[in-house]
Design a protein around this motif. Structure first.
Motif, PDB file in Angstrom:
ATOM      1  N   LEU A  10       0.826  -1.203   0.000  1.00  0.00           N
ATOM      2  CA  LEU A  10       0.000   0.000   0.000  1.00  0.00           C
ATOM      3  C   LEU A  10       0.861   1.254   0.000  1.00  0.00           C
ATOM      4  O   LEU A  10       0.597   2.209  -0.745  1.00  0.00           O
ATOM      5  N   GLN A  11       1.908   1.270   0.815  1.00  0.00           N
ATOM      6  CA  GLN A  11       2.792   2.436   0.870  1.00  0.00           C
ATOM      7  C   GLN A  11       3.476   2.681  -0.471  1.00  0.00           C
ATOM      8  O   GLN A  11       3.644   3.823  -0.894  1.00  0.00           O
ATOM      9  N   LEU A  12       3.879   1.603  -1.134  1.00  0.00           N
ATOM     10  CA  LEU A  12       4.499   1.733  -2.450  1.00  0.00           C
ATOM     11  C   LEU A  12       3.522   2.365  -3.441  1.00  0.00           C
ATOM     12  O   LEU A  12       3.887   3.260  -4.222  1.00  0.00           O
ATOM     13  N   GLN A  13       2.295   1.918  -3.402  1.00  0.00           N
ATOM     14  CA  GLN A  13       1.274   2.492  -4.274  1.00  0.00           C
ATOM     15  C   GLN A  13       1.091   3.981  -3.980  1.00  0.00           C
ATOM     16  O   GLN A  13       0.952   4.799  -4.900  1.00  0.00           O
ATOM     17  N   GLN A  14       1.110   4.341  -2.709  1.00  0.00           N
ATOM     18  CA  GLN A  14       0.928   5.744  -2.318  1.00  0.00           C
ATOM     19  C   GLN A  14       2.100   6.607  -2.773  1.00  0.00           C
ATOM     20  O   GLN A  14       1.913   7.749  -3.208  1.00  0.00           O
ATOM     21  N   ILE A  15       3.321   6.079  -2.666  1.00  0.00           N
ATOM     22  CA  ILE A  15       4.498   6.830  -3.117  1.00  0.00           C
ATOM     23  C   ILE A  15       4.435   7.046  -4.625  1.00  0.00           C
ATOM     24  O   ILE A  15       4.670   8.160  -5.120  1.00  0.00           O
ATOM     25  N   ARG A  16       4.111   6.005  -5.356  1.00  0.00           N
ATOM     26  CA  ARG A  16       4.008   6.125  -6.810  1.00  0.00           C
ATOM     27  C   ARG A  16       2.911   7.111  -7.204  1.00  0.00           C
ATOM     28  O   ARG A  16       3.079   7.901  -8.143  1.00  0.00           O
ATOM     29  N   THR A  17       1.803   7.073  -6.490  1.00  0.00           N
ATOM     30  CA  THR A  17       0.715   8.006  -6.777  1.00  0.00           C
ATOM     31  C   THR A  17       1.157   9.440  -6.531  1.00  0.00           C
ATOM     32  O   THR A  17       0.866  10.344  -7.343  1.00  0.00           O
ATOM     33  N   ALA A  18       1.871   9.675  -5.431  1.00  0.00           N
ATOM     34  CA  ALA A  18       2.350  11.026  -5.103  1.00  0.00           C
ATOM     35  C   ALA A  18       3.314  11.528  -6.174  1.00  0.00           C
ATOM     36  O   ALA A  18       3.259  12.700  -6.567  1.00  0.00           O
ATOM     37  N   ILE A  19       4.186  10.656  -6.669  1.00  0.00           N
ATOM     38  CA  ILE A  19       5.116  11.046  -7.734  1.00  0.00           C
ATOM     39  C   ILE A  19       4.341  11.366  -9.013  1.00  0.00           C
ATOM     40  O   ILE A  19       4.620  12.352  -9.710  1.00  0.00           O
ATOM     41  N   SER A  20       3.339  10.540  -9.326  1.00  0.00           N
ATOM     42  CA  SER A  20       2.572  10.726 -10.564  1.00  0.00           C
ATOM     43  C   SER A  20       1.781  12.026 -10.564  1.00  0.00           C
ATOM     44  O   SER A  20       1.519  12.601 -11.625  1.00  0.00           O
ATOM     45  N   GLU A  21       1.412  12.509  -9.393  1.00  0.00           N
ATOM     46  CA  GLU A  21       0.624  13.734  -9.300  1.00  0.00           C
ATOM     47  C   GLU A  21       1.434  14.971  -9.646  1.00  0.00           C
ATOM     48  O   GLU A  21       0.875  15.971 -10.105  1.00  0.00           O
ATOM     49  N   ASP A  22       2.755  14.902  -9.406  1.00  0.00           N
ATOM     50  CA  ASP A  22       3.617  16.046  -9.755  1.00  0.00           C
ATOM     51  C   ASP A  22       5.044  15.552  -9.974  1.00  0.00           C
ATOM     52  O   ASP A  22       5.932  15.787  -9.153  1.00  0.00           O
ATOM     53  N   PRO A  23       5.276  14.852 -11.082  1.00  0.00           N
ATOM     54  CA  PRO A  23       6.600  14.276 -11.328  1.00  0.00           C
ATOM     55  C   PRO A  23       7.709  15.317 -11.433  1.00  0.00           C
ATOM     56  O   PRO A  23       8.848  15.051 -11.053  1.00  0.00           O
ATOM     57  N   LYS A  24       7.377  16.507 -11.931  1.00  0.00           N
ATOM     58  CA  LYS A  24       8.401  17.555 -12.059  1.00  0.00           C
ATOM     59  C   LYS A  24       8.874  18.021 -10.684  1.00  0.00           C
ATOM     60  O   LYS A  24      10.064  18.262 -10.479  1.00  0.00           O
ATOM     61  N   ALA A  25       7.943  18.139  -9.739  1.00  0.00           N
ATOM     62  CA  ALA A  25       8.310  18.571  -8.387  1.00  0.00           C
ATOM     63  C   ALA A  25       9.187  17.521  -7.718  1.00  0.00           C
ATOM     64  O   ALA A  25      10.174  17.857  -7.035  1.00  0.00           O
ATOM     65  N   PHE A  26       8.841  16.252  -7.916  1.00  0.00           N
ATOM     66  CA  PHE A  26       9.652  15.185  -7.338  1.00  0.00           C
ATOM     67  C   PHE A  26      11.044  15.166  -7.959  1.00  0.00           C
ATOM     68  O   PHE A  26      12.050  15.058  -7.260  1.00  0.00           O
ATOM     69  N   ARG A  27      11.114  15.303  -9.291  1.00  0.00           N
ATOM     70  CA  ARG A  27      12.399  15.303  -9.974  1.00  0.00           C
ATOM     71  C   ARG A  27      13.255  16.483  -9.499  1.00  0.00           C
ATOM     72  O   ARG A  27      14.483  16.355  -9.345  1.00  0.00           O
ATOM     73  N   ALA A  28      12.620  17.625  -9.236  1.00  0.00           N
ATOM     74  CA  ALA A  28      13.363  18.797  -8.750  1.00  0.00           C
ATOM     75  C   ALA A  28      14.019  18.512  -7.404  1.00  0.00           C
ATOM     76  O   ALA A  28      15.144  18.967  -7.136  1.00  0.00           O
ATOM     77  N   LEU A  29      13.330  17.741  -6.553  1.00  0.00           N
ATOM     78  CA  LEU A  29      13.891  17.401  -5.244  1.00  0.00           C
ATOM     79  C   LEU A  29      15.156  16.573  -5.378  1.00  0.00           C
ATOM     80  O   LEU A  29      16.166  16.829  -4.708  1.00  0.00           O
ATOM     81  N   ILE A  30      15.138  15.567  -6.241  1.00  0.00           N
ATOM     82  CA  ILE A  30      16.283  14.662  -6.339  1.00  0.00           C
ATOM     83  C   ILE A  30      17.369  15.196  -7.267  1.00  0.00           C
ATOM     84  O   ILE A  30      18.450  14.596  -7.362  1.00  0.00           O
ATOM     85  N   GLU A  31      17.090  16.343  -7.923  1.00  0.00           N
ATOM     86  CA  GLU A  31      18.109  16.984  -8.747  1.00  0.00           C
ATOM     87  C   GLU A  31      18.787  18.146  -8.024  1.00  0.00           C
ATOM     88  O   GLU A  31      19.640  18.821  -8.599  1.00  0.00           O
ATOM     89  N   GLN A  32      18.414  18.372  -6.778  1.00  0.00           N
ATOM     90  CA  GLN A  32      19.078  19.416  -5.998  1.00  0.00           C
ATOM     91  C   GLN A  32      20.573  19.131  -5.914  1.00  0.00           C
ATOM     92  O   GLN A  32      20.991  17.994  -5.707  1.00  0.00           O
TER      93      GLN A  32
END
Length: 225
Positions: free
Chosen positions: A123-145
């Motif tokens: 369930l947690q994995l599904q939630q993490i993937r869903t959160a990334i899918s909702e704003d992939p650019k924001a997530f990518r910005a975090l890991i590209e810092q």
């Protein structure tokens, strides 16, 4: 403040060649003085500093530090003790290792500092993937810092060979969606153990990882987990 002496690493080096209860009990006072007690103080200080920045961290060193004894029931290696000291500092400590936090391991070989979500439930994995899918650019910005890339490199973890249908399009632009784990870490030299103000060094890593830890935490908390 310097937390550890050279005997911290030397104790584990000696234990490696005498990994049995007889030797350990004969050297228990040395273990208490050079390893256990300073590690408790060190983890306590890191918790104290983190709690100043995040009120969710109301936890004790005892709740974070892992046992030195190994569980050998299902292992071919029957040595009695681990050859390192380790702890996971999160709002629930070692009670729930799926919660993103700060993992620290000190050994004669290296110092490991890790963060992220190492063992999420289905369930947690599904939630993490869903959160990334909702704003992939924001997530990518975090890991590209820059600081994150300099200190941790990239997010690691095992990957699914088959991607769930709902994430297949996203996978084309954000391959990390295939991950089953989302963790990252830094490996430092063993000499780091005796550094003055080791807690300050660790806190610098914690501050860098915290935005991603926060993203992952909010994702798995989205349904009250």
């Amino acid at each position: 403040m310097t937390y550890f002496t050279e005997d911290f690493s030397q104790f584990f080096k000696d234990l490696a060649g005498n990994n049995n209860t007889e030797w350990f009990h004969a050297n228990k006072e040395r273990y208490e003085k050079s390893v256990k007690e300073p590690f408790i103080v060190f983890i306590g200080k890191v918790i104290e500093e983190i709690s100043k920045l995040d009120s969710e961290y109301q936890i004790t060193p005892k709740e974070c530090i892992f046992r030195l004894h190994r569980d050998v029931r299902f292992s071919k290696d029957k040595s009695s003790y681990k050859l390192f000291s380790s702890a996971v500092i999160s709002p629930k400590g070692r009670k729930d290792k799926s919660i993103p936090g700060l993992y620290i391991r000190l050994s004669p070989e290296d110092v490991t500092i890790m963060g992220g979500c190492y063992n999420p439930s289905t369930l947690q994995l599904q939630q993490i993937r869903t959160a990334i899918s909702e704003d992939p650019k924001a997530f990518r910005a975090l890991i590209e810092q820059d600081d994150f890339k300099d200190q941790f490199g990239e997010i690691k973890g095992e990957k699914n060979k088959r991607i769930p249908k709902e994430f297949q399009e996203l996978f084309k632009i954000e391959p990390i969606i295939a991950n089953k784990q989302f963790y990252y870490g830094a490996t430092l030299s063993p000499e780091t153990i005796t550094y003055k103000n080791l807690d300050t060094l660790v806190m610098n890593y914690w501050k860098t990882m915290q935005p991603i830890n926060k993203f992952l935490t909010e994702a798995i908390d989205s349904n009250g987990i």
